[in-house]
Design a protein around this motif. Structure first.
Motif, mmCIF file in Angstrom:
data_model
loop_
_atom_site.group_PDB
_atom_site.id
_atom_site.type_symbol
_atom_site.label_atom_id
_atom_site.label_comp_id
_atom_site.label_asym_id
_atom_site.label_seq_id
_atom_site.Cartn_x
_atom_site.Cartn_y
_atom_site.Cartn_z
ATOM 1 N N MET A 1 48.597 -22.517 51.168
ATOM 2 C CA MET A 1 47.772 -22.791 50.029
ATOM 3 C C MET A 1 48.181 -21.775 49.103
ATOM 4 O O MET A 1 48.777 -21.959 47.860
ATOM 5 C CB MET A 1 46.516 -23.337 50.130
ATOM 6 C CG MET A 1 45.987 -23.814 48.987
ATOM 7 S SD MET A 1 44.422 -24.747 49.376
ATOM 8 C CE MET A 1 43.455 -24.406 48.278
ATOM 9 N N PHE A 2 47.725 -20.607 49.347
ATOM 10 C CA PHE A 2 47.676 -19.488 48.386
ATOM 11 C C PHE A 2 48.328 -18.387 48.885
ATOM 12 O O PHE A 2 48.234 -17.143 48.601
ATOM 13 C CB PHE A 2 46.301 -19.055 48.046
ATOM 14 C CG PHE A 2 45.483 -20.012 47.158
ATOM 15 C CD1 PHE A 2 45.644 -20.471 45.941
ATOM 16 C CD2 PHE A 2 44.428 -20.486 47.900
ATOM 17 C CE1 PHE A 2 45.067 -21.160 45.062
ATOM 18 C CE2 PHE A 2 43.706 -21.560 47.056
ATOM 19 C CZ PHE A 2 43.990 -21.917 45.815
ATOM 20 N N GLN A 3 49.092 -18.581 50.076
ATOM 21 C CA GLN A 3 49.854 -17.697 50.971
ATOM 22 C C GLN A 3 50.756 -16.597 49.943
ATOM 23 O O GLN A 3 50.810 -15.307 50.365
ATOM 24 C CB GLN A 3 50.650 -18.408 51.777
ATOM 25 C CG GLN A 3 49.817 -18.554 53.063
ATOM 26 C CD GLN A 3 48.962 -19.897 53.133
ATOM 27 O OE1 GLN A 3 49.339 -20.583 51.867
ATOM 28 N NE2 GLN A 3 48.326 -20.185 53.754
ATOM 29 N N ASP A 4 51.294 -17.038 48.754
ATOM 30 C CA ASP A 4 52.200 -15.973 48.083
ATOM 31 C C ASP A 4 51.330 -15.495 46.959
ATOM 32 O O ASP A 4 51.896 -15.115 45.973
ATOM 33 C CB ASP A 4 53.353 -17.115 47.427
ATOM 34 C CG ASP A 4 54.088 -17.651 48.574
ATOM 35 O OD1 ASP A 4 54.306 -16.879 49.599
ATOM 36 O OD2 ASP A 4 54.753 -18.674 48.410
ATOM 37 N N SER A 5 50.294 -15.501 47.083
ATOM 38 C CA SER A 5 49.451 -14.961 45.771
ATOM 39 C C SER A 5 48.773 -13.585 46.231
ATOM 40 O O SER A 5 48.250 -13.477 47.301
ATOM 41 C CB SER A 5 48.035 -15.829 45.759
ATOM 42 O OG SER A 5 47.444 -15.257 44.771
ATOM 43 N N PRO A 6 49.147 -12.515 45.457
ATOM 44 C CA PRO A 6 48.616 -11.067 45.963
ATOM 45 C C PRO A 6 47.319 -10.821 45.822
ATOM 46 O O PRO A 6 46.478 -10.662 46.410
ATOM 47 C CB PRO A 6 49.118 -10.135 44.929
ATOM 48 C CG PRO A 6 49.916 -11.052 43.994
ATOM 49 C CD PRO A 6 49.815 -12.666 44.198
ATOM 50 N N ILE A 7 46.381 -11.747 44.944
ATOM 51 C CA ILE A 7 45.023 -11.906 44.649
ATOM 52 C C ILE A 7 44.296 -12.406 46.144
ATOM 53 O O ILE A 7 43.542 -11.807 46.811
ATOM 54 C CB ILE A 7 44.648 -12.584 43.613
ATOM 55 C CG1 ILE A 7 45.006 -12.020 42.374
ATOM 56 C CG2 ILE A 7 42.862 -12.797 43.955
ATOM 57 C CD1 ILE A 7 44.654 -12.564 40.990
ATOM 58 N N TYR A 8 44.996 -13.542 46.322
ATOM 59 C CA TYR A 8 44.812 -14.108 47.592
ATOM 60 C C TYR A 8 44.725 -13.176 48.951
ATOM 61 O O TYR A 8 43.914 -12.905 49.721
ATOM 62 C CB TYR A 8 45.261 -15.433 48.224
ATOM 63 C CG TYR A 8 44.847 -16.220 49.402
ATOM 64 C CD1 TYR A 8 43.490 -16.779 49.191
ATOM 65 C CD2 TYR A 8 45.583 -16.108 50.561
ATOM 66 C CE1 TYR A 8 43.261 -17.806 50.315
ATOM 67 C CE2 TYR A 8 45.207 -16.511 51.639
ATOM 68 C CZ TYR A 8 43.900 -17.528 51.453
ATOM 69 O OH TYR A 8 43.704 -18.302 52.461
ATOM 70 N N ASP A 9 45.802 -12.428 49.295
ATOM 71 C CA ASP A 9 46.205 -11.494 50.136
ATOM 72 C C ASP A 9 45.260 -10.402 50.157
ATOM 73 O O ASP A 9 44.828 -9.948 51.302
ATOM 74 C CB ASP A 9 47.573 -10.959 50.205
ATOM 75 C CG ASP A 9 48.616 -12.116 50.330
ATOM 76 O OD1 ASP A 9 48.110 -12.950 50.989
ATOM 77 O OD2 ASP A 9 49.669 -11.959 49.755
ATOM 78 N N ARG A 10 44.571 -10.010 48.862
ATOM 79 C CA ARG A 10 43.895 -8.852 48.961
ATOM 80 C C ARG A 10 42.137 -9.269 49.350
ATOM 81 O O ARG A 10 41.643 -8.658 50.037
ATOM 82 C CB ARG A 10 43.833 -8.453 47.475
ATOM 83 C CG ARG A 10 42.929 -6.960 47.140
ATOM 84 C CD ARG A 10 42.835 -6.385 45.822
ATOM 85 N NE ARG A 10 42.060 -7.229 45.056
ATOM 86 C CZ ARG A 10 42.144 -7.161 43.877
ATOM 87 N NH1 ARG A 10 43.040 -6.552 43.180
ATOM 88 N NH2 ARG A 10 41.323 -7.978 43.084
ATOM 89 N N LEU A 11 42.151 -10.512 48.927
ATOM 90 C CA LEU A 11 40.536 -10.930 49.395
ATOM 91 C C LEU A 11 40.642 -11.151 50.731
ATOM 92 O O LEU A 11 39.641 -10.958 51.442
ATOM 93 C CB LEU A 11 40.493 -12.537 48.711
ATOM 94 C CG LEU A 11 40.166 -12.365 47.109
ATOM 95 C CD1 LEU A 11 39.923 -13.723 46.432
ATOM 96 C CD2 LEU A 11 38.640 -11.362 46.891
ATOM 97 N N ILE A 12 41.846 -11.775 51.324
ATOM 98 C CA ILE A 12 41.919 -11.789 52.852
ATOM 99 C C ILE A 12 41.541 -10.493 53.383
ATOM 100 O O ILE A 12 40.796 -10.305 54.430
ATOM 101 C CB ILE A 12 42.998 -12.603 53.360
ATOM 102 C CG1 ILE A 12 43.016 -14.071 53.007
ATOM 103 C CG2 ILE A 12 43.287 -12.497 54.836
ATOM 104 C CD1 ILE A 12 44.236 -14.711 53.320
#
Length: 71
Positions: free
Chosen positions: A1-12
């Motif tokens: 879903m948000f796998q290509d988002s740097p913000i999502y990656d940082r939150l994970i």
């Protein structure tokens, strides 16, 4: 879903993959509920095959009408 988002990656990376954890927990609870909600023999149900039913009680309690006390 948000796998290509740097913000999502940082939150994970900071907080863990909460959506995946929630999904797994919801699936676990769903499996448990399916198990619990399966029909089964009634509580205090019929005697086992080949065994006689217990005798009925010789007396039973009955409710008093409103306003009456036992004498």
């Amino acid at each position: 879903m948000f796998q290509d988002s740097p913000i999502y990656d940082r939150l994970i990376a900071e907080r863990g993959d909460i959506p995946t954890q929630v999904r797994r927990e919801a699936e676990r609870v769903s499996r448990e509920m399916e198990f619990v909600m399966q029909p089964g023999p009634p509580l205090g149900g019929a005697p086992a095959p080949g065994r006689p039913a217990p005798p009925a009680p010789a007396w039973q309690r009955s409710a008093l009408p409103p306003g009456q006390l036992p004498g």
